[in-house]
Design a protein around this motif. Structure first.
Motif: not given
Length: 254
Positions: A136-156
């Motif tokens: 779940n961790m990385t030395p090179d993280p993105k600022k935010e998720p992409q794909g279906p997860l983003v929609d699920a997060i916004k919906e919930k």
């Protein structure tokens, strides 16, 4: 059959059932539904996600160098956490599994079943969640998720910011040792956030964790000491959203 014999058979059945169920659960939670227990690792599998192979629980290697998460997580803590604490759960899981096999085979008295079932639950749960935690961790993280997860997060939750606020609060609010968890509810197939006090005590049975924050003190005390909130903030700066997205899609497909 007398009552003593029936009781022994019942305990042996519990031992066998525990081995089968926890072996399957560990694979589904740690690596996703595509990898089955006791299958050998293929070239397509990321070694850091494989926690069970050839009939035994195994310690996956870190997917990065020990010092790769600095300055948020220091090298010494990561090294001790992975090589000592996580490795101890793996060893404990294998020891408990072996004892339960001996009970099932009639080599060990069935009265020991309860102890070893609890032992297996504790150690496998720790192993599963730690395997997820490292990826779940990385030395090179993105600022935010992409794909279906983003929609699920916004919906919930309405927004990523709102979800992260709740996730941090859940992690901070765990009494004693445990985990903050973002997972997929198996009934509604929606995202849910919960805390787990002791990793074998998930609040929602069947929950599929996709993002976990370890708030046992061994995860942060050398650097952050008693400042759990600061550690949680640093953990969140390292989130590997690609891994969380992958786990989300696998959970929704299962």
């Amino acid at each position: 059959m007398n009552s003593r014999g029936a009781d022994m058979n019942r305990r042996r059945f519990i031992a066998l059932s525990s081995l089968a169920a926890l072996g399957t659960i560990s694979q589904a939670r740690a690596t996703g539904p595509s990898i089955q227990p006791q299958h050998k690792m293929t070239k397509k599998q990321d070694p850091s996600t494989v926690g069970y192979a050839d009939g035994k629980y195994v310690l996956p290697p870190l997917p990065y160098a020990y010092d790769a998460l600095e300055p948020m997580l220091d090298e010494k803590t990561v090294r001790i956490h992975h090589d000592k604490h996580h490795a101890a759960y793996v060893a404990g899981a294998n020891a408990a599994a072996e004892k339960l096999r001996e009970i099932a085979d009639g080599k060990l008295d069935a009265s020991a079943t309860t102890n070893w079932v609890r032992n297996l639950s504790f150690n496998v749960s720790g192993h599963v969640l730690h395997t997820i935690y490292w990826t779940n961790m990385t030395p090179d993280p993105k600022k935010e998720p992409q794909g279906p997860l983003v929609d699920a997060i916004k919906e919930k939750f309405g927004s990523l910011e709102a979800m992260m606020k709740e996730f941090k609060a859940a992690s901070q609010g765990v009494e004693g040792s445990g985990w903050g968890i973002l997972g997929v509810d198996p009934m509604s197939k929606t995202l849910v956030i919960c805390g787990a006090e002791k990793h074998q005590n998930l609040e929602i049975p069947g929950l599929v964790p996709i993002l976990v924050c370890d708030v046992w003190e061994h995860a942060y005390y050398l650097k952050h000491q008693n400042l759990r909130a600061d550690y949680i903030e640093d953990f969140c700066r390292l989130i590997n959203w690609d891994d969380v997205e992958r786990r989300y899609q696998e959970a929704m497909a299962s």
